[in-house]
Structures are given as structure tokens and as C-alpha cells.
Scaffold this active site. Structure first.
Site, PDB file in Angstrom:
ATOM      1  N   HIS A   1       0.857  -1.181   0.000  1.00 24.56           N
ATOM      2  CA  HIS A   1       0.000   0.000   0.000  1.00 24.56           C
ATOM      3  C   HIS A   1       0.895   1.233   0.000  1.00 24.56           C
ATOM      4  O   HIS A   1       1.706   1.420   0.908  1.00 24.56           O
ATOM      5  CB  HIS A   1      -0.866  -0.032   1.260  1.00 24.56           C
ATOM      6  CG  HIS A   1      -2.005   0.935   1.265  1.00 24.56           C
ATOM      7  ND1 HIS A   1      -3.210   0.665   0.657  1.00 24.56           N
ATOM      8  CD2 HIS A   1      -2.122   2.156   1.815  1.00 24.56           C
ATOM      9  CE1 HIS A   1      -4.032   1.697   0.836  1.00 24.56           C
ATOM     10  NE2 HIS A   1      -3.383   2.621   1.530  1.00 24.56           N
TER      11      HIS A   1
ATOM     12  N   LYS B   1     -11.055   5.879  -3.850  1.00 27.88           N
ATOM     13  CA  LYS B   1     -10.209   6.950  -3.345  1.00 27.88           C
ATOM     14  C   LYS B   1      -8.784   6.637  -3.777  1.00 27.88           C
ATOM     15  O   LYS B   1      -8.365   5.480  -3.714  1.00 27.88           O
ATOM     16  CB  LYS B   1     -10.323   6.983  -1.815  1.00 27.88           C
ATOM     17  CG  LYS B   1      -9.521   8.066  -1.165  1.00 27.88           C
ATOM     18  CD  LYS B   1      -9.870   8.181   0.317  1.00 27.88           C
ATOM     19  CE  LYS B   1      -8.616   8.319   1.132  1.00 27.88           C
ATOM     20  NZ  LYS B   1      -8.866   8.568   2.554  1.00 27.88           N
TER      21      LYS B   1
ATOM     22  N   LYS C   1      -4.807   7.193  -3.251  1.00 29.41           N
ATOM     23  CA  LYS C   1      -3.769   7.678  -2.349  1.00 29.41           C
ATOM     24  C   LYS C   1      -2.705   8.348  -3.212  1.00 29.41           C
ATOM     25  O   LYS C   1      -2.290   7.807  -4.238  1.00 29.41           O
ATOM     26  CB  LYS C   1      -3.136   6.527  -1.560  1.00 29.41           C
ATOM     27  CG  LYS C   1      -4.092   5.826  -0.607  1.00 29.41           C
ATOM     28  CD  LYS C   1      -4.731   6.752   0.416  1.00 29.41           C
ATOM     29  CE  LYS C   1      -3.753   7.178   1.487  1.00 29.41           C
ATOM     30  NZ  LYS C   1      -4.453   7.921   2.587  1.00 29.41           N
TER      31      LYS C   1
ATOM     32  N   ASP D   1      -6.476  11.659  -1.984  1.00 31.60           N
ATOM     33  CA  ASP D   1      -5.926  11.987  -0.671  1.00 31.60           C
ATOM     34  C   ASP D   1      -4.406  12.096  -0.726  1.00 31.60           C
ATOM     35  O   ASP D   1      -3.711  11.096  -0.629  1.00 31.60           O
ATOM     36  CB  ASP D   1      -6.337  10.901   0.336  1.00 31.60           C
ATOM     37  CG  ASP D   1      -5.837  11.208   1.734  1.00 31.60           C
ATOM     38  OD1 ASP D   1      -5.323  12.323   1.953  1.00 31.60           O
ATOM     39  OD2 ASP D   1      -5.975  10.334   2.614  1.00 31.60           O
TER      40      ASP D   1
ATOM     41  N   GLU E   1      -9.066  15.454  -0.568  1.00 35.05           N
ATOM     42  CA  GLU E   1      -8.869  15.263   0.873  1.00 35.05           C
ATOM     43  C   GLU E   1      -7.496  15.765   1.313  1.00 35.05           C
ATOM     44  O   GLU E   1      -6.475  15.340   0.769  1.00 35.05           O
ATOM     45  CB  GLU E   1      -9.010  13.770   1.200  1.00 35.05           C
ATOM     46  CG  GLU E   1      -8.727  13.436   2.656  1.00 35.05           C
ATOM     47  CD  GLU E   1      -8.981  11.967   2.977  1.00 35.05           C
ATOM     48  OE1 GLU E   1      -9.621  11.265   2.175  1.00 35.05           O
ATOM     49  OE2 GLU E   1      -8.524  11.517   4.045  1.00 35.05           O
TER      50      GLU E   1
ATOM     51  N   ASP F   1      -8.780  16.089   6.906  1.00 31.35           N
ATOM     52  CA  ASP F   1      -8.502  14.864   7.669  1.00 31.35           C
ATOM     53  C   ASP F   1      -7.465  15.168   8.757  1.00 31.35           C
ATOM     54  O   ASP F   1      -7.830  15.350   9.923  1.00 31.35           O
ATOM     55  CB  ASP F   1      -8.032  13.758   6.712  1.00 31.35           C
ATOM     56  CG  ASP F   1      -7.793  12.434   7.424  1.00 31.35           C
ATOM     57  OD1 ASP F   1      -8.066  12.342   8.628  1.00 31.35           O
ATOM     58  OD2 ASP F   1      -7.324  11.470   6.772  1.00 31.35           O
TER      59      ASP F   1
ATOM     60  N   LYS G   1     -12.426   9.919  12.201  1.00 31.77           N
ATOM     61  CA  LYS G   1     -11.627   8.728  12.529  1.00 31.77           C
ATOM     62  C   LYS G   1     -11.611   8.601  14.039  1.00 31.77           C
ATOM     63  O   LYS G   1     -11.302   9.575  14.727  1.00 31.77           O
ATOM     64  CB  LYS G   1     -10.188   8.859  12.031  1.00 31.77           C
ATOM     65  CG  LYS G   1     -10.034   8.677  10.534  1.00 31.77           C
ATOM     66  CD  LYS G   1      -8.591   8.802  10.107  1.00 31.77           C
ATOM     67  CE  LYS G   1      -8.492   8.708   8.589  1.00 31.77           C
ATOM     68  NZ  LYS G   1      -7.161   9.102   8.106  1.00 31.77           N
TER      69      LYS G   1
ATOM     70  N   GLU H   1     -14.655   4.644   4.147  1.00 33.32           N
ATOM     71  CA  GLU H   1     -13.550   3.899   3.532  1.00 33.32           C
ATOM     72  C   GLU H   1     -13.164   2.743   4.455  1.00 33.32           C
ATOM     73  O   GLU H   1     -11.984   2.443   4.624  1.00 33.32           O
ATOM     74  CB  GLU H   1     -12.362   4.833   3.281  1.00 33.32           C
ATOM     75  CG  GLU H   1     -11.894   5.558   4.536  1.00 33.32           C
ATOM     76  CD  GLU H   1     -10.664   6.427   4.342  1.00 33.32           C
ATOM     77  OE1 GLU H   1     -10.105   6.439   3.235  1.00 33.32           O
ATOM     78  OE2 GLU H   1     -10.264   7.100   5.314  1.00 33.32           O
TER      79      GLU H   1
HETATM   80 MG   LIG Z   1      -6.669  10.891   4.788  1.00 34.18          MG
END
Ligand SMILES: [Mg+2]
Length: 373
Positions: free
Chosen positions: A21, A165, A167, A196, A222, A247, A271, A325
Site C-alpha cells: 500500500h 479513493k 492515495k 488523498d 482530501e 482529515d 476517525k 472507507e
Molecule cells: Mg486521509
């Protein structure tokens, strides 16, 4: 029966993930967790799970969480009645500044315990369900346009994911923006993508690329700027193009209040770990609701334990307009509970059993336990 807390135990697990990831700061191959077990004198046990995207995200790691819980929270919690949650959380805040991820881990175990004592699921302790399932976005993080688009199409066909989404942040901001627009164009008409960059872009790049990202159908941007650049986020929000999500800038109640006052976000990514627990997440969603700001159900990439905790909080929130997510359990190569949380048609369902509604699988826990802890 004696409901006071008799023992608190922590351990660190390392669980493999299905594919590497790519975050803005590092590429990850396994995910680490701290598990806390809080037991009452009569033998009821609550479990909590702490995890972070990495120490680069907020300065906490599973190692710092374990140390803080063992050295500072354990003495506060022993011999307390877990049902006095308000008092315990205030004590923890007074004794230890910040360390929100460690606090959320303890709070999770306390809620699990209180739910089991009262034989109700945690969402009932947080105000009751608004909905029993929420949509899930899959994160595209291969780092390649064609591969990201191919993975999105495969996920749409095989697992009914609708939105995605991306990254970003490990290449230059301009290359990143172009890659995002390219992936969004490839998926246009089928699904939407948010992006993001984890605070790695600058105001000039974000402003320049806003039109192109908007035309490509990107449906949120984001945390494009560093967490401290609230004026920059306000400028981007005022453009009224791609909705701006906060975020890293939106961890505490006070930060979200400032974002609302300065009109510096259209969406808040919730979160439980970054905000110190489920109770704070519900409060933050209330501030957002009052300011006309939407919410998104963010993740710290939890297993089914932390994901269940997220669900209990998120499913009580009416302004969760952008879904979630919560794909941690399907992203990990294995889970550590007997019955993982349920996914169906691109949605994830809140557990209904007492407490968090998930039970540790001890065989899996010993398989993934870090050997030197
Ligand atoms: Mg984020």
C-alpha cells in the site's frame, strides 16, 4: 457482582496485507496493532484495538501506544468502574496530553465492556442507529494509472464497489494531480474517485489543478495541504469546485470548530483513533452538522475490531453523506476475530451483538503476536 477493573493487558500484533500500500510517506507490507484487554473482577472482558497509518501520520505508533497504556493509563484504570466512562476519559485527558490513538484504544475496550455489562451493542450507548449499513470506498494505491483503473473496474464487477479513493503524495504534486485526473477520466461515467495526498500538495498546485480535477469528476480533494494550513484550505473551499475534505487538520473538537468558523472544509473525515475515541467522533459530527459540513467515515486501516468500533459510531451519524472507507478487514490478508464484519454489495454492516459484537480468535492472535513483546 463486582464490576471494577481488575486487569489490563496489551500485546502487539503484525498482520500481513494482501498487496503493498503506497502512502505519501512510505510503502507498507504489513500492519501493526496493539490489542488491549480490560477485565472486570467478575471476569467480563472488553477488547480494544489501536493502530495508526504509521508514525509519520500523527507521531504515534503501536509501540508508543503500548508504552503509554502500560505506564500511564493502567494505574488510572485499575479498580475503576468502567461504567463511569465520563470520569475515566476526563482523568486520562488530564493525566496525558495528546496521544489520541492510545486513548481511543482504551475507550474502545471500555465501550466493549460496558456494552457487555448492559447486554447492548455499543451503538445504543452512542445514541442509537441512524442506519445499519454504510457504503464503502475502496482505496486505489498501486501508484500506476492503468493498474489503478483496472483494479477499480475489477472491484466494481466482483465486489460491487461503487466509488474509490486514490492515495497520492509520493511523487511531485503536479504529477500526482495529473495521475488523479487521468484515473478519474478512465472511470468517468462508471464511478467517482476522491484523492488523498495526505497534506503533501501546496496551495499553488491545488489551485492550478482544481478545474482539471473538477472536469475529470473527482468528487473530493482530501487534505491537499499540510494540516496547519487552514487559511489555504479556506481558499480552496471558497473556489466551490471539487469539495475539500479535512482529515489531518480535523482531529479534535476544537480544530473542527475552527474549520467550521473559517469555512475551511466541505467535508470532515471522521476517525476514531485520531480523535481519541467514538464519543469524540459523535461530538465532532455534531459540530459539522451545525455548520452544514458533511462527514466521511475515515479509517486507520483497522481489523474487524477497530472497524466494528468505527461502525458503531458512524452508523449513528445522520450527516455521513460521503459514506466510508472502512475496507481494513478486506485489505488485510487475515483477520483476528472469529466472525469478521459483514460486507455486501459495496456496503458494510454494523454488528448487532452486545459490546463491539466481535470476538477475538486466540489462535490468530498468537499466530501474529510480535515475538519480542
Ligand atoms: Mg486521509
Amino acid at each position: 457482582m463486582d464490576k471494577t477493573i481488575r486487569s489490563i493487558k496489551t500485546e502487539i500484533l503484525d498482520i500481513p496485507i494482501k498487496r503493498p500500500h503506497q502512502f505519501s510517506a512510505e510503502k507498507m507490507y504489513a500492519k501493526s496493532f496493539v490489542i488491549v484487554r480490560i477485565e472486570t473482577a467478575e471476569g467480563l472482558m472488553g477488547i480494544g484495538e489501536g493502530t495508526t497509518p504509521g508514525i509519520w501520520w500523527s507521531g504515534e505508533s503501536v509501540e508508543t501506544m503500548q508504552a503509554v497504556i502500560e505506564a500511564h493509563f493502567k494505574p488510572l484504570l485499575l479498580n475503576q468502574d468502567p461504567r463511569n466512562m465520563g470520569k475515566i476519559l476526563a482523568l486520562m485527558d488530564r493525566q496525558v496530553q495528546r496521544n489520541q490513538f492510545a486513548k481511543a484504544t482504551v475507550e474502545m475496550a471500555l465501550y466493549d465492556l460496558i456494552g457487555k455489562i448492559n447486554e447492548v451493542p455499543v451503538h445504543q450507548l452512542l445514541g442509537g442507529l441512524y442506519q445499519e449499513s454504510i457504503p464503502v470506498r475502496w482505496a486505489l494505491a498501486t501508484g500506476d494509472v492503468e493498474e489503478d483503473a483496472a483494479e477499480a473496474k475489477e472491484k466494481m464487477e466482483t465486489e460491487s464497489y461503487v466509488n474509490f479513493k486514490i492515495k497520492a503524495g509520493n511523487i511531485s504534486p503536479a504529477q500526482d494531480a495529473k495521475r488523479t485526473a487521468d484515473v478519474a477520466y478512465l472511470l468517468r461515467g462508471h464511478s467517482t474517485v476522491g484523492v488523498d495526498p495526505n497534506g503533501s500538495w501546496d496551495i499553488l498546485t491545488a489551485t492550478r489543478w482544481m478545474d482539471r480535477l473538477n472536469e475529470a469528476g473527482v468528487d473530493f480533494l482530501e487534505q491537499p495541504l499540510p494540516y496547519w494550513d487552514i487559511d489555504g484550505l479556506a481558499r480552496l473551499t471558497a473556489m466551490s469546485k471539487v469539495p475539500v475534505m479535512a482529515d489531518e487538520s480535523a482531529s479534535t473538537l476544537q480544530e473542527v470548530m475552527q474549520l467550521a468558523k473559517k469555512k475551511a472544509a466541505d467535508i470532515i473525515s471522521l476517525k476514531i483513533h485520531k480523535s481519541g475515541g467514538m464519543k469524540n467522533v459523535v461530538k465532532i459530527a455534531g459540530i459539522a452538522e451545525a455548520a452544514g459540513i458533511s462527514c466521511f467515515g475515515g479509517t486507520s486501516l483497522e481489523s474487524s475490531i477497530g472497524t466494528a468500533a468505527c461502525l458503531h459510531a458512524y452508523c449513528t451519524i445522520p450527516n455521513l453523506d460521503y459514506g466510508s472507507e472502512l475496507f481494513g478487514p478486506v485489505w488485510l490478508a487475515d483477520d483476528i476475530v472469529k466472525e469478521p464484519v459483514k460486507y455486501e454489495n459495496g456496503r458494510i454492516f454494523v454488528p448487532k451483538k452486545p459490546g463491539l459484537g466481535v470476538e477475538l480468535d486466540d489462535e490468530k492472535v498468537s499466530r501474529y503476536r510480535r515475538k519480542n513483546t
